[in-house]
Design an enzyme around this catalytic site. Structure first.
Site, mmCIF file in Angstrom:
data_model
loop_
_atom_site.group_PDB
_atom_site.id
_atom_site.type_symbol
_atom_site.label_atom_id
_atom_site.label_comp_id
_atom_site.label_asym_id
_atom_site.label_seq_id
_atom_site.Cartn_x
_atom_site.Cartn_y
_atom_site.Cartn_z
ATOM 1 N N LYS A 10 0.833 -1.214 0.000
ATOM 2 C CA LYS A 10 0.000 0.000 0.000
ATOM 3 C C LYS A 10 0.866 1.261 0.000
ATOM 4 C CE LYS A 10 -3.945 -0.058 2.278
ATOM 5 N NZ LYS A 10 -3.632 -1.399 2.731
ATOM 6 N N GLY A 57 -8.382 -5.655 2.247
ATOM 7 C CA GLY A 57 -9.121 -5.706 3.499
ATOM 8 C C GLY A 57 -8.683 -6.765 4.472
ATOM 9 N N THR A 114 -7.630 -1.080 9.173
ATOM 10 C CA THR A 114 -7.499 0.357 8.957
ATOM 11 C C THR A 114 -8.239 1.075 10.084
ATOM 12 O OG1 THR A 114 -7.266 0.260 6.561
ATOM 13 C CG2 THR A 114 -8.222 2.266 7.457
ATOM 14 N N GLN A 156 -1.641 8.714 7.217
ATOM 15 C CA GLN A 156 -1.986 9.633 6.122
ATOM 16 C C GLN A 156 -2.979 10.675 6.629
ATOM 17 O OE1 GLN A 156 -3.968 7.586 2.864
ATOM 18 N NE2 GLN A 156 -2.886 8.845 1.379
ATOM 19 N N GLN A 210 -5.725 5.476 -2.088
ATOM 20 C CA GLN A 210 -5.099 4.162 -2.270
ATOM 21 C C GLN A 210 -5.145 3.808 -3.746
ATOM 22 O OE1 GLN A 210 -5.820 0.697 0.264
ATOM 23 N NE2 GLN A 210 -7.099 1.972 1.583
ATOM 24 N N ARG A 245 -4.222 -0.010 -6.030
ATOM 25 C CA ARG A 245 -3.638 -1.356 -6.070
ATOM 26 C C ARG A 245 -3.993 -1.982 -7.411
ATOM 27 N NH1 ARG A 245 -8.184 -2.005 -2.607
ATOM 28 N NH2 ARG A 245 -6.902 -1.827 -0.753
ATOM 29 N N HIS A 296 -15.976 -4.927 -0.255
ATOM 30 C CA HIS A 296 -15.031 -5.958 0.149
ATOM 31 C C HIS A 296 -15.477 -7.362 -0.256
ATOM 32 C CE1 HIS A 296 -13.728 -9.115 2.947
ATOM 33 N NE2 HIS A 296 -12.559 -8.590 2.713
#
Length: 885
Positions: A24, A131, A135, A182, A308, A310, A843
Site C-alpha cells: 500500500k 481488506g 485500517t 496519512q 489508495q 492497487r 469488500h
C-alpha cells in the site's frame, strides 16, 4: 536502530520499496512521484514491525502454522489469535515511538489521520489481499496513533489474513507489516474506482461506486452505493444506477467515526465529477501500466484525492499478441484449452507445440505462415491458455452457421455466445467469404484423402478400423528417431513431428469417424419430429472401437486381477498412490500388479492427465494417477457399478434405441437401419485422432526430455524437466550456449500463479470482455441485485447473519446482509455469495472475485427471502438469484 529506517515519507518511496514499506505504501509513493493528488503522510516501515515481532516470541506459532493445512480453518484461527495476543502485549520501543511521533508532528499539531496496514504481501500484481489487515480512521493524538499502529501490526495475524495467505500459498514467516499514516480527508463523498470493469473484464471502462461520507461505507459493503460506468476514451457515462445510501460514515471532532442515517435520493456525484474521476483513474492506470483498483475522496472544497491504489488482480490477461488492427475492430477469441476440457495453464513447451501445429493446419489449407514457430496470427495466448481468433469465423457466411452447430456437441456454452455474436453488426458476414472457406476446406479434404476414406468406411466399417490401425503404425514410424542422434537433430525431429507429422497423420482417421456422425445427422433429418429427447444420444452409448473406453476397461480388468490376490489388494488399500508409485519404480509391487501395470503402460503409457500439453508428464513418466485409479477400483464393492457391467448395459440400451428409431421410420426403415448400424460401427473412432495426436506429443516429449538432460550437463538448465518451460526457439538458443536457468525460475513462478486461477473465459474480446460475464435477463420471481463476480453456481443456501461461529459446508452459497474482512474464512468453502448490501467494488465482491466464486450483491431482503437449505442459482454475471426450491 535509527529513525530514518523506521519512518519514511511517501515522497521517499516507489514500487521497489515493497519489503520496506509494504504494497500500500509503495503504491502511494508511486502516486506521489507521478504528481497525483495524494494526502500527505508517512510510513512506519517493516523494520519497526520486525523489531517488535522479534521480542514477541512468534517462532512456535509460525512453526505450527507451517504444518497446518489450509482446510483446517479452526486451527489456523487459533494460531492467528496466539500471534495477535503476543504482538498486542509487546511494548513499542522508545526510539520507534519517537520516530512515529516525529513523523506525525510533521503533518501538523494533533491532526486527524488515517492509519492503514501495509503488508509486504498486499496490493501485489498477483493478489490484492484487499481488506485482510486493519485500517483505523480519524485517529487524533499521540497516544491514539501509537495504539492504532500496534493494532495494525497485530492485524497481520487476523483470522482472515492468515486464512487468505494460506489459500494463496504465501509463507507466513516471510511477511511483515508497515503502517501508513496519512492526513485524513474529511470527505463529503468517497468511494472506489476500478479502471477496468472487474466483473466483465473490459478494459478502458471506469467503474465507480460512490456514497456520502467516508469511503469505508462503500468498501465495507455497509451501503448500496451509487454506481457509474464511464467509457474512459470518450468520457461517455454508459451506466448510472443510484443506490439507497441509507447511512454515511463521518468523522467525529475529537477522533473516531460515527454512522449517520441519511436520505439521499439524488446522485452524490455530478457528471463533471464522474468524468474527473475517470480521468484520474486513467492517469493512475497509465502510470502503473496496468488496471488499478483505487479509493478516492472529495473534500468540502470539491478537491479530489486519491487515498489508495492497487492492481486489479482478478482480471484475465489480454491476448498476446493483440492484433494490430483498427482501433474500433474488437476481435473475438475462443479458448481452445477450455474446449478440450483443460482449465489449467499450458506449459511454455505445450504452447509452443500448439503454435507449430497451428502452422501445420494453416499450411494444409494453403495459408503461408511467416514464422512457423510463432504460428499463424489466429493463435494467441492469454493467461498461459490457448486462444483462437474467432472473428474470421463470425464474418464468414458459412462458418458463422456451421461452427455453432459443432459447438452444440462439444462446447454448448460457447455455442450460445457464438449465436449471440452473429447478431452483432461489428461481426456481419463478408460477402463472398463462404466461397473462400469452401475452397480451403476442399483443399484440406483432398490432401487428407477424406472423401475416399469416408465412402470406404460407410461401405465397410472394417475398412475404417484397418485404416486407423495402419495410421497407428505409421505414426510410430514417423515419430521414431535414431538413438545416436545429436541434441540438435533431436530438436529438428521434434519440430518435424509437431509441424509436419502429427496433425496430417492424426487427422486422416477423422473422415471414418465423421461418417458415423454424418449418418446420425441423416437419421435426425429423416425422423424429424418423430424423435424424442435423448433418442440420438442413446444410440451413442457404449460405442465399440472407442480407444479410450477400451483403455478404461483394460485398467478395470487389471484391478480385478489384483483383487484376486488378497495380499496385493491389501497393499493397494493401505498405501497411498505416491507410495505405490515408488514401489512400482523400484520393481517392488506384487508381480500381478507390477507386470500388469507395466504391460498396460506399454500400450497406454503415452497418455496423461492434461495430455494435450506436451509439457505434462506421461503415465509412463509418473504412474501415480493410474495407481490411484486402481486403488479406487478396488474399493468398488457394488458389482452393478462395475465399468464392464455398465458398458455392457449401455450397449444393450443402445441396441434397444436403434430398434425404437427403426420402428418409427416408416418407409425409411431400411435407410435408418443401415445408417444407425454404421453409426454404431464408426462413431467410436471419434477418440482415435486424439489418441494418435497424443502418441506424437509423447514422442516429442521424449526427445525434449533427452535434450533437457544434455542441457543440465552443460549447466544451462537446473533439472531436465526445465526444458518444458522453454519454447522451441529458446531450446535452440540453449543448445547454442545460452543459460536459461533464471528464465525457467520466473516461468515456473508464473505458471504456479496461473494454476490458482479459477475462472477462464470461454470466449473473450480483445478489450478483455469475458462474453459469458455479460449475463442474461431476469424473469419474474428472480431476485435482482448487482453483478459482483461472474460465473454461475447452483447450490444449497446458507443464511448467515453473524460470522462468529458460523460454518459452511463446501459448496454452500453464503447469503449474508453484508460482509467485511471478518467474514473471509467463510469464503474458503463457499460456492457462491449473495449479499443484501454493497456494490460491485465492496469488500465481499472483491474477495469473491479473488476466490473465483459467483457473487451478487445489493439484493434487497435476501436474508429473509431466502432460507437456509433452499436450492438457489446465483448468476454473478447478470446479478440474478433464482430460488429453485
Amino acid at each position: 536502530m535509527n529513525g530514518t529506517s523506521l519512518v519514511r515519507t511517501f515522497a521517499d518511496l516507489d514500487r521497489t520499496c515493497l519489503d520496506e514499506a509494504g504494497g500500500k505504501a509503495a503504491n502511494l509513493g508511486e502516486l506521489v512521484r507521478a504528481g497525483l493528488p495524494v494526502p500527505p503522510g508517512f510510513v512506519v516501515t517493516t523494520a519497526a514491525y520486525r523489531e517488535v515481532a522479534a521480542t514477541a516470541g512468534l517462532e512456535p506459532t509460525l512453526a505450527a502454522l507451517a504444518e497446518t493445512p489450509v482446510t483446517d480453518t479452526e486451527r489456523l484461527a487459533k494460531l492467528a489469535c496466539e500471534a495477535r495476543e503476543r504482538l498486542l502485549s509487546s511494548a513499542i520501543p522508545d526510539a520507534t515511538a519517537e520516530a512515529i511521533l516525529a513523523g506525525y508532528r510533521e503533518l501538523g499539531n494533533d491532526v486527524p489521520v488515517a492509519v492503514r496496514s501495509s503488508a509486504t504481501a498486499e496490493d501485489l500484481p498477483s493478489a490484492s489481499f484487499a481488506g485482510q489487515q486493519d485500517t483505523y480512521l480519524n485517529i487524533v493524538g499521540a497516544d491514539a496513533l501509537l495504539d492504532a499502529v500496534r493494532r495494525c501490526w497485530a492485524s497481520l495475524w487476523t483470522d482472515r489474513a492468515v486464512a487468505y495467505r494460506a489459500t494463496n500459498d504465501v509463507d507466513h514467516d516471510l511477511v511483515a507489516l508497515a503502517v501508513v499514516v496519512q492526513l485524513m480527508v474529511d470527505a463529503e463523498v468517497a468511494g472506489v474506482l476500478f479502471t477496468a470493469d472487474p466483473v466483465t473484464g473490459r478494459r478502458r471502462q471506469a467503474v465507480i461506486d460512490a456514497s456520502p461520507g467516508l469511503g469505508e461505507a462503500v468498501v465495507s459493503g455497509a451501503v448500496n452505493p451509487d454506481h457509474f460506468v464511464v467509457d474512459t476514451a470518450t468520457g461517455e457515462i454508459l451506466e448510472r444506477r443510484l443506490g439507497d445510501k441509507r447511512l454515511a460514515i463521518r468523522s467525529l471532532p475529537g477522533g473516531g467515526t460515527e454512522h449517520v442515517a441519511v436520505e439521499a435520493n439524488e446522485a452524490c456525484l455530478t457528471d463533471d465529477q464522474i468524468r474527473a474521476l475517470a480521468r484520474l483513474g486513467d492517469e493512475t492506470e497509465h502510470h502503473f501500466q496496468a488496471p488499478q483498483d483505487t479509493e478516492w475522496a472529495i473534500d468540502a472544497t470539491g478537491k479530489l484525492w486519491l487515498t489508495q491504489a492497487r492492481p486489479v488482480t482478478t482480471l484475465f490477461p489480454l491476448p498476446d499478441p493483440l492484433p494490430s488492427t483498427a482501433k474500433d475492430d474488437v476481435r473475438v477469441y475462443f479458448c481452445g484449452s477450455v474446449a478440450q476440457g483443460l482449465t489449467r495453464p499450458l506449459t511454455p513447451s505445450g504452447l509452443a507445440a500448439f503454435r507449430l501445429v497451428g502452422t501445420s493446419i494453416a499450411e494444409l489449407a494453403g495459408i503461408v505462415v511467416a514464422d512457423r514457430l510463432a504460428g499463424p496470427p489466429a493463435i494467441v495466448v492469454a493467461g498461459q491458455r490457448l486462444f483462437f481468433d474467432f472473428t474470421p469465423i463470425l464474418r464468414n457466411e458459412d462458418a458463422r452457421s456451421i461452427v455453432p452447430r459443432i459447438f452444440d456437441v462439444m462446447e454448448a456454452r460457447s455455442a450460445v455466445i457464438a449465436r449471440t455474436l452473429a447478431d452483432d453488426p461489428r461481426y456481419a458476414a463478408e460477402q463472398g467469404s463462404g466461397w473462400r472457406l469452401r475452397r480451403r476446406l476442399f483443399r484440406v479434404a483432398r490432401r487428407l484423402r477424406a472423401p475416399g476414406t469416408l465412402l470406404a468406411a460407410v461401405i465397410d466399417p472394417r475398412t475404417g478400423h484397418r485404416h486407423a490401425a495402419r495410421l497407428t503404425t505409421l505414426m510410430a514410424r514417423r515419430t521414431a528417431v535414431p538413438p545416436n542422434a545429436s541434441p540438435r537433430e533431436r530438436l529438428e525431429h521434434v519440430e518435424r513431428i509437431l509441424g509436419e507429422t502429427m496433425l496430417p497423420t492424426g487427422a486422416r482417421v477423422m473422415p471414418a469417424a465423421g461418417a458415423g456422425f454424418l449418418l446420425l445427422g441423416l437419421v435426425a433429418k429423416l425422423l424429424g419430429k418423430k424423435l424424442a429427447s435423448g433418442d440420438l444420444e442413446a444410440v451413442l452409448r457404449s460405442l465399440p472401437r472407442n480407444v479410450t473406453t477400451e483403455m478404461d476397461l483394460e485398467l478395470w480388468q487389471l484391478a480385478q486381477r489384483i483383487r484376486s490376490e488378497p495380499a496385493a489388494a491389501t497393499l493397494f488399500t493401505r498405501k497411498t498412490p505416491v507410495e505405490l508409485a515408488a514401489l512400482f519404480g523400484d520393481g517392488a509391487l506384487p508381480a500381478i500388479a507390477q507386470d500388469g501395470l507395466a504391460e498396460f503402460l506399454r500400450t497406454y503409457g503415452h497418455r496423461a492427465v492434461a495430455e494435450i500439453d506436451l509439457g505434462m508428464p506421461r503415465w509412463s513418466d509418473d504412474p501415480t494417477h493410474l495407481l490411484g485409479v486402481l486403488a479406487n477400483y478396488l474399493r468398488l464393492d457394488d458389482e452393478a457399478l462395475a465399468p464392464d457391467r455398465l458398458f455392457a448395459r449401455g450397449a444393450v440400451e443402445a441396441e434397444a434405441a436403434v430398434a425404437r428409431l427403426v420402428a418409427k421410420a416408416g418407409l425409411a426403415k431400411p435407410v435408418v437401419r443401415f445408417a444407425l448400424r454404421r453409426v454404431r460401427a464408426l462413431a467410436g473412432l471419434r477418440e482415435y485422432p486424439k489418441y494418435l495426436i497424443v502418441l506424437a506429443l509423447a514422442a516429442a516429449r521424449r526427445e525434449l526430455a533427452m535434450i533437457g538432460r544434455d542441457l543440465v550437463a552443460a549447466e544451462r538448465l537446473a533439472v531436465p524437466d526445465d526444458v518444458f518451460f522453454l519454447d522451441l526457439a529458446e531450446v535452440r538458443s540453449a543448445l547454442g550456449g545460452r543459460d536459461h536457468r533464471a528464465l525457467v525460475v520466473e516461468r515456473r513462478e508464473a505458471y504456479a500463479a496461473e494454476l490458482r486461477r479459477r475462472r477462464i473465459p470461454r470466449m473473450m474480446l480483445s478489450d478483455g470482455t469475458d462474453l459469458e460475464a455479460l449475463g442474461t435477463a431476469a424473469t419474474e420471481g428472480d431476485l435482482v441485485g448487482t453483478s459482483a463476480s461472474s460465473g454461475t453456481v447452483t447450490g444449497i443456501a446458507r443464511v448467515v447473519l453473524d460470522p462468529v461461529g458460523a460454518h459452511l459446508e463446501p459448496g454452500e452459497i453464503l447469503v449474508a446482509p453484508s460482509t467485511d474482512p471478518g467474514w473471509t474464512p467463510l469464503f474458503l468453502t463457499a460456492g457462491g455469495l449473495v449479499m443484501e448490501m454493497g456494490g460491485a467494488n465492496s469488500h465481499g465482491a472483491v474477495v469473491a472475485r479473488e476466490y473465483g466464486i459467483p457473487a451478487v450483491v445489493g439484493v434487497p431482503d435476501a436474508t429473509s427471502r431466502i432460507s437456509s437449505g433452499q436450492q438457489i442459482r446465483v448468476d454473478g454475471a447478470s446479478g440474478i438469484v433464482t430460488i429453485s426450491s
